[in-house]
Design an enzyme around this catalytic site. Sequence first.
Site, PDB file in Angstrom:
ATOM      1  N   LYS A  36       0.839  -1.205   0.000  1.00  0.00           N
ATOM      2  CA  LYS A  36       0.000   0.000   0.000  1.00  0.00           C
ATOM      3  C   LYS A  36       0.874   1.255   0.000  1.00  0.00           C
ATOM      4  O   LYS A  36       0.448   2.336   0.414  1.00  0.00           O
ATOM      5  CB  LYS A  36      -0.935   0.012   1.213  1.00  0.00           C
ATOM      6  CG  LYS A  36      -1.988  -1.102   1.188  1.00  0.00           C
ATOM      7  CD  LYS A  36      -3.045  -0.851   0.105  1.00  0.00           C
ATOM      8  CE  LYS A  36      -4.028  -2.000   0.021  1.00  0.00           C
ATOM      9  NZ  LYS A  36      -4.919  -1.887  -1.154  1.00  0.00           N
ATOM     10  N   ARG A  37       2.103   1.090  -0.438  1.00  0.00           N
ATOM     11  CA  ARG A  37       3.049   2.211  -0.528  1.00  0.00           C
ATOM     12  C   ARG A  37       3.221   2.904   0.827  1.00  0.00           C
ATOM     13  O   ARG A  37       3.351   4.113   0.937  1.00  0.00           O
ATOM     14  CB  ARG A  37       2.626   3.220  -1.602  1.00  0.00           C
ATOM     15  CG  ARG A  37       2.353   2.631  -2.988  1.00  0.00           C
ATOM     16  CD  ARG A  37       3.447   1.682  -3.449  1.00  0.00           C
ATOM     17  NE  ARG A  37       3.248   1.226  -4.821  1.00  0.00           N
ATOM     18  CZ  ARG A  37       3.011  -0.055  -5.167  1.00  0.00           C
ATOM     19  NH1 ARG A  37       2.947  -1.010  -4.248  1.00  0.00           N
ATOM     20  NH2 ARG A  37       2.881  -0.372  -6.443  1.00  0.00           N
ATOM     21  N   LEU A  77      -6.262   6.542   2.296  1.00  0.00           N
ATOM     22  CA  LEU A  77      -7.504   7.214   1.880  1.00  0.00           C
ATOM     23  C   LEU A  77      -8.721   6.314   2.029  1.00  0.00           C
ATOM     24  O   LEU A  77      -9.840   6.802   2.101  1.00  0.00           O
ATOM     25  CB  LEU A  77      -7.360   7.706   0.433  1.00  0.00           C
ATOM     26  CG  LEU A  77      -6.319   8.823   0.260  1.00  0.00           C
ATOM     27  CD1 LEU A  77      -6.053   9.084  -1.215  1.00  0.00           C
ATOM     28  CD2 LEU A  77      -6.750  10.107   0.957  1.00  0.00           C
ATOM     29  N   GLU A 123       4.308  14.926   6.114  1.00  0.00           N
ATOM     30  CA  GLU A 123       4.125  15.431   7.486  1.00  0.00           C
ATOM     31  C   GLU A 123       4.994  14.647   8.469  1.00  0.00           C
ATOM     32  O   GLU A 123       5.606  15.222   9.371  1.00  0.00           O
ATOM     33  CB  GLU A 123       2.641  15.354   7.864  1.00  0.00           C
ATOM     34  CG  GLU A 123       1.798  16.286   6.992  1.00  0.00           C
ATOM     35  CD  GLU A 123       0.318  16.275   7.359  1.00  0.00           C
ATOM     36  OE1 GLU A 123      -0.317  15.219   7.236  1.00  0.00           O
ATOM     37  OE2 GLU A 123      -0.195  17.326   7.766  1.00  0.00           O
ATOM     38  N   GLU A 143      -3.381  16.712  -0.908  1.00  0.00           N
ATOM     39  CA  GLU A 143      -4.617  17.030  -0.179  1.00  0.00           C
ATOM     40  C   GLU A 143      -5.481  18.006  -0.971  1.00  0.00           C
ATOM     41  O   GLU A 143      -6.716  17.877  -1.020  1.00  0.00           O
ATOM     42  CB  GLU A 143      -4.288  17.645   1.189  1.00  0.00           C
ATOM     43  CG  GLU A 143      -3.790  16.654   2.225  1.00  0.00           C
ATOM     44  CD  GLU A 143      -2.287  16.429   2.199  1.00  0.00           C
ATOM     45  OE1 GLU A 143      -1.646  16.720   1.156  1.00  0.00           O
ATOM     46  OE2 GLU A 143      -1.741  15.945   3.195  1.00  0.00           O
ATOM     47  N   ARG A 146      -7.390  16.211  -3.418  1.00  0.00           N
ATOM     48  CA  ARG A 146      -8.346  15.232  -2.853  1.00  0.00           C
ATOM     49  C   ARG A 146      -9.509  15.924  -2.139  1.00  0.00           C
ATOM     50  O   ARG A 146     -10.343  15.278  -1.518  1.00  0.00           O
ATOM     51  CB  ARG A 146      -7.651  14.309  -1.837  1.00  0.00           C
ATOM     52  CG  ARG A 146      -6.390  13.644  -2.341  1.00  0.00           C
ATOM     53  CD  ARG A 146      -6.634  12.366  -3.109  1.00  0.00           C
ATOM     54  NE  ARG A 146      -5.364  11.800  -3.548  1.00  0.00           N
ATOM     55  CZ  ARG A 146      -4.987  11.654  -4.809  1.00  0.00           C
ATOM     56  NH1 ARG A 146      -5.786  12.015  -5.791  1.00  0.00           N
ATOM     57  NH2 ARG A 146      -3.810  11.147  -5.117  1.00  0.00           N
TER      58      ARG A 146
HETATM   59  C1  1HE Z   1      -3.136   3.717  -1.239  1.00  0.00           C
HETATM   60  C2  1HE Z   1      -2.569   4.993  -1.047  1.00  0.00           C
HETATM   61  C3  1HE Z   1      -3.188   5.838  -0.091  1.00  0.00           C
HETATM   62  C4  1HE Z   1      -1.424   3.986  -2.556  1.00  0.00           C
HETATM   63  N1  1HE Z   1      -4.275   5.370   0.573  1.00  0.00           N
HETATM   64  N2  1HE Z   1      -4.206   3.303  -0.562  1.00  0.00           N
HETATM   65  N3  1HE Z   1      -2.113  10.392  -0.481  1.00  0.00           N
HETATM   66  C5  1HE Z   1      -2.266  10.464  -1.797  1.00  0.00           C
HETATM   67  O1  1HE Z   1      -3.168  11.066  -2.344  1.00  0.00           O
HETATM   68  C6  1HE Z   1      -1.272   9.639  -2.610  1.00  0.00           C
HETATM   69  C7  1HE Z   1      -1.994   8.516  -3.293  1.00  0.00           C
HETATM   70  N4  1HE Z   1      -1.052   7.550  -3.869  1.00  0.00           N
HETATM   71  C8  1HE Z   1      -0.418   7.760  -5.038  1.00  0.00           C
HETATM   72  O2  1HE Z   1      -0.468   8.800  -5.639  1.00  0.00           O
HETATM   73  C9  1HE Z   1       0.391   6.595  -5.581  1.00  0.00           C
HETATM   74  O3  1HE Z   1      -0.095   5.384  -4.984  1.00  0.00           O
HETATM   75  C10 1HE Z   1       1.906   6.707  -5.305  1.00  0.00           C
HETATM   76  C11 1HE Z   1       2.489   7.819  -6.169  1.00  0.00           C
HETATM   77  C12 1HE Z   1       2.232   6.943  -3.840  1.00  0.00           C
HETATM   78  C13 1HE Z   1       2.586   5.360  -5.682  1.00  0.00           C
HETATM   79  O4  1HE Z   1       2.236   4.998  -7.001  1.00  0.00           O
HETATM   80  P1  1HE Z   1       2.435   3.469  -7.472  1.00  0.00           P
HETATM   81  O5  1HE Z   1       2.102   3.405  -8.942  1.00  0.00           O
HETATM   82  O6  1HE Z   1       3.779   2.983  -7.042  1.00  0.00           O
HETATM   83  O7  1HE Z   1       1.378   2.593  -6.622  1.00  0.00           O
HETATM   84  P2  1HE Z   1      -0.218   2.440  -6.839  1.00  0.00           P
HETATM   85  O8  1HE Z   1      -0.461   1.384  -7.867  1.00  0.00           O
HETATM   86  O9  1HE Z   1      -0.880   3.746  -7.044  1.00  0.00           O
HETATM   87  O10 1HE Z   1      -0.666   1.909  -5.379  1.00  0.00           O
HETATM   88  C14 1HE Z   1      -0.428   0.588  -4.947  1.00  0.00           C
HETATM   89  C15 1HE Z   1      -1.532   0.216  -3.986  1.00  0.00           C
HETATM   90  O11 1HE Z   1      -1.437   1.083  -2.845  1.00  0.00           O
HETATM   91  C16 1HE Z   1      -2.915   0.438  -4.560  1.00  0.00           C
HETATM   92  O12 1HE Z   1      -3.761  -0.496  -3.936  1.00  0.00           O
HETATM   93  P3  1HE Z   1      -4.239  -1.843  -4.695  1.00  0.00           P
HETATM   94  O13 1HE Z   1      -5.153  -2.520  -3.728  1.00  0.00           O
HETATM   95  O14 1HE Z   1      -4.909  -1.384  -5.978  1.00  0.00           O
HETATM   96  O15 1HE Z   1      -2.973  -2.613  -4.977  1.00  0.00           O
HETATM   97  C17 1HE Z   1      -3.272   1.815  -4.073  1.00  0.00           C
HETATM   98  O16 1HE Z   1      -4.659   2.040  -4.003  1.00  0.00           O
HETATM   99  C18 1HE Z   1      -2.659   1.792  -2.679  1.00  0.00           C
HETATM  100  N5  1HE Z   1      -2.396   3.119  -2.179  1.00  0.00           N
HETATM  101  N6  1HE Z   1      -1.519   5.141  -1.867  1.00  0.00           N
HETATM  102  C19 1HE Z   1      -4.742   4.139   0.331  1.00  0.00           C
HETATM  103  N7  1HE Z   1      -2.697   7.057   0.199  1.00  0.00           N
HETATM  104  C20 1HE Z   1      -3.037  13.342   8.435  1.00  0.00           C
HETATM  105  S1  1HE Z   1      -3.765  13.958   7.089  1.00  0.00           S
HETATM  106  C21 1HE Z   1      -2.814  13.540   5.712  1.00  0.00           C
HETATM  107  C22 1HE Z   1      -3.628  13.679   4.475  1.00  0.00           C
HETATM  108  C23 1HE Z   1      -2.997  12.969   3.336  1.00  0.00           C
HETATM  109  O17 1HE Z   1      -2.003  12.323   3.449  1.00  0.00           O
HETATM  110  S2  1HE Z   1      -3.789  13.157   1.847  1.00  0.00           S
HETATM  111  C24 1HE Z   1      -2.747  12.425   0.664  1.00  0.00           C
HETATM  112  C25 1HE Z   1      -3.035  10.961   0.463  1.00  0.00           C
END
Ligand code: 1HE
Length: 270
Positions: A36-37, A77, A123, A143, A146
Amino acid sequence: MATTFQPATGLLAGLDLLAIEIGDTIAHVRLNRPAKRNAINDTLVLQLQTALLNLPPEAKAVVLSGAGDHFCAGLDLSELSERSVAEGVLHSRMWHQVMDSIQFGRVPVVAVLHGAVVGGGLEIASACHIRVAEASAYYGLPEGQRGIFVGGGGSARVPRLVGVHCMTDMMLTGAVIDAQEGWQRGFSRYLVADGAGFAKACELATKIASNAPLSNFAVMQALPRIADLSQPDGLFLESLMAAIAQGDDAAKERVRAFLDKRAGKVEKQA
Ligand code: 1HE
């Protein structure tokens, strides 16, 4: 000499979303949810706090890294959608407590950053004391895209590294900053080649661990607070902290060692 690590035992070994190893003087805590990265769900963020609160006494500094291709994808998320406003406030306050347990914990934390360092991952990185970035690292605050806002202390800590203007751009436009620019702007103190971050962080953490504990305490606890105070109040606190640190036996012995020519000089680094 490279640190040799042993897998942690007891409570620390039971934290299943982290991989924790203990060396002679430092601990290595790795976010360990690579599929889940290293996205941070409630369990993971609370395990991080538990780990930092329960380090063995021999650990005098921590290296924090992420397993897999990315340091951390931020908040999980999939846990966000069902939360009420009231639950959201409490959730953010819980993150604040955990981030405080990094920044104002017992020992300094050196982060190794690679791949995505985004959202809550940034963070966490910002709460650490020193950041070593590998060339693959990139920084983002999705964020804004999103439909949410930072909730893990980012609005207080990220601008202190790179300025309000830079964070504003990242959140409003989704601008992603690469490792080179991040180093120039202040996201990382060190920039190293891919694969070299852990060794560099261990080298730094081992140096940190050899400092007098009260010096490290002063740097961790007093320095950021002084930076937030007015100059007169900050200088007053500085005097108190300086007197406490220099009154400690460890300081007296270290100064004596220098005067007796038993301690190293200040030297330019290669
Ligand atoms: C996740 C998450 C996540 C990956 N929550 N499941 N953060 C974001 O908006 C960043 C969202 N993530 C991404 O943009 C990408 O995943 C990455 C650039 C980090 C990595 O890309 P990649 O191609 O290596 O991986 P992927 O294929 O996108 O993800 C692999 C799996 O991890 C996939 O799940 P699967 O079940 O389909 O295999 C994704 O859904 C999962 N995954 N990131 C849940 N963030 C205290 S407040 C803080 C507020 C925030 O942090 S908001 C920003 C959230």
